[in-house]
Design an enzyme around this catalytic site. Structure first.
Site, PDB file in Angstrom:
ATOM      1  N   ARG A  44     -26.711 -41.105   8.089  1.00 59.72           N
ATOM      2  CA  ARG A  44     -27.379 -42.392   7.874  1.00 59.72           C
ATOM      3  C   ARG A  44     -28.374 -42.342   6.717  1.00 59.72           C
ATOM      4  O   ARG A  44     -28.561 -43.316   6.002  1.00 59.72           O
ATOM      5  CB  ARG A  44     -28.106 -42.825   9.155  1.00 59.72           C
ATOM      6  N   ASP A  66     -23.683 -45.241   9.448  1.00 58.51           N
ATOM      7  CA  ASP A  66     -23.966 -44.930  10.849  1.00 58.51           C
ATOM      8  C   ASP A  66     -22.628 -44.807  11.559  1.00 58.51           C
ATOM      9  O   ASP A  66     -21.895 -45.795  11.705  1.00 58.51           O
ATOM     10  CB  ASP A  66     -24.805 -46.050  11.475  1.00 58.51           C
ATOM     11  N   ASN A  93     -19.285 -33.164  12.272  1.00 61.96           N
ATOM     12  CA  ASN A  93     -20.462 -32.392  12.682  1.00 61.96           C
ATOM     13  C   ASN A  93     -21.605 -33.269  13.198  1.00 61.96           C
ATOM     14  O   ASN A  93     -22.423 -32.802  13.990  1.00 61.96           O
ATOM     15  CB  ASN A  93     -20.934 -31.569  11.469  1.00 61.96           C
ATOM     16  N   TYR A 158     -25.424 -35.255  27.057  1.00 64.96           N
ATOM     17  CA  TYR A 158     -24.990 -34.453  25.905  1.00 64.96           C
ATOM     18  C   TYR A 158     -23.852 -33.516  26.313  1.00 64.96           C
ATOM     19  O   TYR A 158     -22.831 -33.393  25.619  1.00 64.96           O
ATOM     20  CB  TYR A 158     -26.192 -33.661  25.395  1.00 64.96           C
ATOM     21  N   LYS A 162     -20.052 -33.364  24.901  1.00 60.97           N
ATOM     22  CA  LYS A 162     -19.542 -32.171  24.209  1.00 60.97           C
ATOM     23  C   LYS A 162     -18.340 -31.580  24.949  1.00 60.97           C
ATOM     24  O   LYS A 162     -17.401 -31.097  24.308  1.00 60.97           O
ATOM     25  CB  LYS A 162     -20.660 -31.132  24.051  1.00 60.97           C
ATOM     26  N   VAL A 191     -29.234 -23.064  17.113  1.00 60.34           N
ATOM     27  CA  VAL A 191     -29.171 -22.835  15.670  1.00 60.34           C
ATOM     28  C   VAL A 191     -30.498 -23.268  15.048  1.00 60.34           C
ATOM     29  O   VAL A 191     -31.122 -24.240  15.498  1.00 60.34           O
ATOM     30  CB  VAL A 191     -28.000 -23.633  15.050  1.00 60.34           C
ATOM     31  N   THR A 193     -32.220 -25.244  13.070  1.00 56.74           N
ATOM     32  CA  THR A 193     -32.083 -26.510  12.337  1.00 56.74           C
ATOM     33  C   THR A 193     -33.175 -27.474  12.805  1.00 56.74           C
ATOM     34  O   THR A 193     -33.845 -27.232  13.825  1.00 56.74           O
ATOM     35  CB  THR A 193     -30.726 -27.179  12.624  1.00 56.74           C
TER      36      THR A 193
HETATM   37  N1  LIG Z   1     -29.044 -27.100  16.451  1.00 59.78           N
HETATM   38  C1  LIG Z   1     -28.437 -26.532  17.465  1.00 59.78           C
HETATM   39  O1  LIG Z   1     -28.985 -25.632  18.116  1.00 59.78           O
HETATM   40  C2  LIG Z   1     -27.044 -26.936  17.844  1.00 59.78           C
HETATM   41  C3  LIG Z   1     -26.395 -26.184  18.844  1.00 59.78           C
HETATM   42  C4  LIG Z   1     -25.106 -26.535  19.223  1.00 59.78           C
HETATM   43  C5  LIG Z   1     -24.483 -27.622  18.637  1.00 59.78           C
HETATM   44  N2  LIG Z   1     -25.139 -28.347  17.684  1.00 59.78           N
HETATM   45  C6  LIG Z   1     -24.425 -29.479  17.103  1.00 59.78           C
HETATM   46  O2  LIG Z   1     -24.328 -29.303  15.714  1.00 59.78           O
HETATM   47  C7  LIG Z   1     -24.283 -30.569  15.061  1.00 59.78           C
HETATM   48  C8  LIG Z   1     -25.338 -30.596  13.958  1.00 59.78           C
HETATM   49  O3  LIG Z   1     -26.593 -30.294  14.549  1.00 59.78           O
HETATM   50  P1  LIG Z   1     -27.877 -29.919  13.677  1.00 59.78           P
HETATM   51  O4  LIG Z   1     -28.646 -28.940  14.480  1.00 59.78           O
HETATM   52  O5  LIG Z   1     -27.512 -29.622  12.286  1.00 59.78           O
HETATM   53  O6  LIG Z   1     -28.643 -31.342  13.789  1.00 59.78           O
HETATM   54  P2  LIG Z   1     -29.624 -32.078  12.770  1.00 59.78           P
HETATM   55  O7  LIG Z   1     -30.345 -31.073  11.969  1.00 59.78           O
HETATM   56  O8  LIG Z   1     -30.399 -33.055  13.574  1.00 59.78           O
HETATM   57  O9  LIG Z   1     -28.582 -32.876  11.831  1.00 59.78           O
HETATM   58  C9  LIG Z   1     -27.757 -33.856  12.398  1.00 59.78           C
HETATM   59  C10 LIG Z   1     -27.019 -34.616  11.298  1.00 59.78           C
HETATM   60  O10 LIG Z   1     -26.246 -35.664  11.940  1.00 59.78           O
HETATM   61  C11 LIG Z   1     -26.571 -36.910  11.337  1.00 59.78           C
HETATM   62  N3  LIG Z   1     -26.467 -38.024  12.274  1.00 59.78           N
HETATM   63  C12 LIG Z   1     -27.171 -38.215  13.412  1.00 59.78           C
HETATM   64  N4  LIG Z   1     -26.863 -39.401  13.965  1.00 59.78           N
HETATM   65  C13 LIG Z   1     -25.945 -39.979  13.134  1.00 59.78           C
HETATM   66  C14 LIG Z   1     -25.258 -41.215  13.142  1.00 59.78           C
HETATM   67  N5  LIG Z   1     -25.459 -42.151  14.111  1.00 59.78           N
HETATM   68  N6  LIG Z   1     -24.378 -41.489  12.149  1.00 59.78           N
HETATM   69  C15 LIG Z   1     -24.165 -40.585  11.151  1.00 59.78           C
HETATM   70  N7  LIG Z   1     -24.793 -39.396  11.089  1.00 59.78           N
HETATM   71  C16 LIG Z   1     -25.683 -39.105  12.069  1.00 59.78           C
HETATM   72  C17 LIG Z   1     -28.014 -36.711  10.855  1.00 59.78           C
HETATM   73  O11 LIG Z   1     -28.372 -37.597   9.815  1.00 59.78           O
HETATM   74  P3  LIG Z   1     -29.108 -39.026  10.031  1.00 59.78           P
HETATM   75  O12 LIG Z   1     -30.106 -38.844  11.133  1.00 59.78           O
HETATM   76  O13 LIG Z   1     -29.684 -39.305   8.695  1.00 59.78           O
HETATM   77  O14 LIG Z   1     -27.992 -39.972  10.391  1.00 59.78           O
HETATM   78  C18 LIG Z   1     -27.962 -35.289  10.331  1.00 59.78           C
HETATM   79  O15 LIG Z   1     -27.440 -35.273   9.018  1.00 59.78           O
HETATM   80  C19 LIG Z   1     -24.476 -31.609  16.162  1.00 59.78           C
HETATM   81  O16 LIG Z   1     -23.232 -32.122  16.552  1.00 59.78           O
HETATM   82  C20 LIG Z   1     -25.102 -30.825  17.299  1.00 59.78           C
HETATM   83  O17 LIG Z   1     -24.829 -31.383  18.553  1.00 59.78           O
HETATM   84  C21 LIG Z   1     -26.402 -28.044  17.282  1.00 59.78           C
END
Ligand SMILES: NC(=O)c1ccc[n+]([C@@H]2O[C@H](COP(=O)([O-])OP(=O)(O)OC[C@H]3O[C@@H](n4cnc5c(N)ncnc54)[C@H](OP(=O)(O)O)[C@@H]3O)[C@@H](O)[C@H]2O)c1
Length: 260
Positions: A44, A66, A93, A158, A162, A191, A193
């Site tokens: 977004r 979005d 992702n 969540y 998933k 992770v 992030t």
């Molecule tokens: N971090 C962890 O520990 C972890 C562990 C297991 C799995 N994951 C999975 O890995 C993926 C990425 O996670 P991350 O840790 O990199 O998260 P993050 O840092 O919060 O990044 C999430 C990304 O998704 C985008 N996003 C969120 N809502 C959106 C929407 N409605 N439309 C389009 N884009 C959207 C965000 O951008 P905008 O907000 O600008 O839209 C951002 O670019 C996710 O699917 C998460 O469930 C993460």
């Protein structure tokens, strides 16, 4: 030689990474770009996508959208196809989590989790698959979670989403196995992030622990004793792009926490 292996290597291909503005999506976009693919970036927040684009060595296309908007997926695919042609590598992702006890999880939270973590990837796959099948080549990587395989407290919506998306991946892989299209899920643990920064803040708020203590709790959940790096998730994504023999898998990237 099969049709899939007779085609040019991945270096000439077009990829789309959703959720590419930060975290795991940014790391995967950088990896694909570093390997020579042209990479379309969506999320977004346009400003974050531009930052990712600036960090990519090769051609990029920024398409803010979005993905929970029913027209969002079509908008993104249409823009990429107009500029570059068909998407050959899809990395679904984009995702987010909410935390709440089951009895306090609202309909709105439930809907948000399913819309973003399950329905949006479904729409991306549905839109990507026909041209991949037509061309006899495709790589689909869905970033799921260890929450696709195990249940933890306070993240029921969540976890349900998933688990659902891993089912989507497994069924799609079975359906497409002879088409040259592979479909895999990545199942990361915690992770390093911005999403995990939010989890750390939530633990601090709830327990009164410092951010460092809260982060250490998450680090200890993984046998390697640290968070997974976004680059390490990108390593697994690249593996899924480079091979045609891995499909239908949910690949754990969790420092050994789960062995299935
Ligand atoms: N971090 C962890 O520990 C972890 C562990 C297991 C799995 N994951 C999975 O890995 C993926 C990425 O996670 P991350 O840790 O990199 O998260 P993050 O840092 O919060 O990044 C999430 C990304 O998704 C985008 N996003 C969120 N809502 C959106 C929407 N409605 N439309 C389009 N884009 C959207 C965000 O951008 P905008 O907000 O600008 O839209 C951002 O670019 C996710 O699917 C998460 O469930 C993460």
């Amino acid at each position: 030689m099969s049709i899939a292996t007779a085609r040019p290597g991945p270096a000439t291909r077009t990829a789309l990474v959703t959720g590419a503005g930060r975290g795991i999506g940014r790391a995967i976009a950088q990896r694909l770009s570093g390997q020579g693919l042209r990479v379309a970036l969506t999320a977004r927040t346009g400003e974050q996508l531009e930052q990712t684009a600036a960090a990519c060595p090769g051609p990029t296309l920024v398409v803010p959208a979005d993905l929970t908007d029913p027209s969002g997926v079509e908008t993104v695919f249409g823009a990429v196809e107009q500029e570059w042609g068909a998407i050959e590598v899809l990395v679904a992702n984009a995702g987010a989590g909410v935390s709440a006890p089951l009895a306090k999880t609202t309909d709105e939270q439930w809907r948000q989790m399913l819309d973003l973590n399950l329905t949006a990837p479904f729409r991306c796959l549905r839109r990507a698959v026909p041209s991949m099948v037509e061309h006899g080549y495709g790589r689909i990587v869905v970033v799921a979670s260890v929450a696709a395989k195990v249940g933890e407290p306070y993240i029921s919506a969540y976890t349900a989403a998933k688990h659902g998306v891993l089912g989507l991946v497994r069924s799609a892989a079975a359906e497409l196995a002879r088409s040259g299209v592979t479909v895999n899920a990545l199942c990361p643990g915690y992770v390093d992030t911005p999403m995990t920064d939010g989890t750390v803040a939530g633990i601090s708020d709830l327990t009164g622990r410092s951010a460092e203590e809260a982060r250490a709790v998450l680090e200890r959940k993984q046998p390697i004793g640290r968070l997974v790096g976004p680059d390490e998730v990108a390593d697994a994504a690249w593996l899924c792009v480079t091979t045609g023999a891995i499909t239908g898998q949910g690949i754990n990237i969790d420092g050994g926490a789960h062995q299935s």
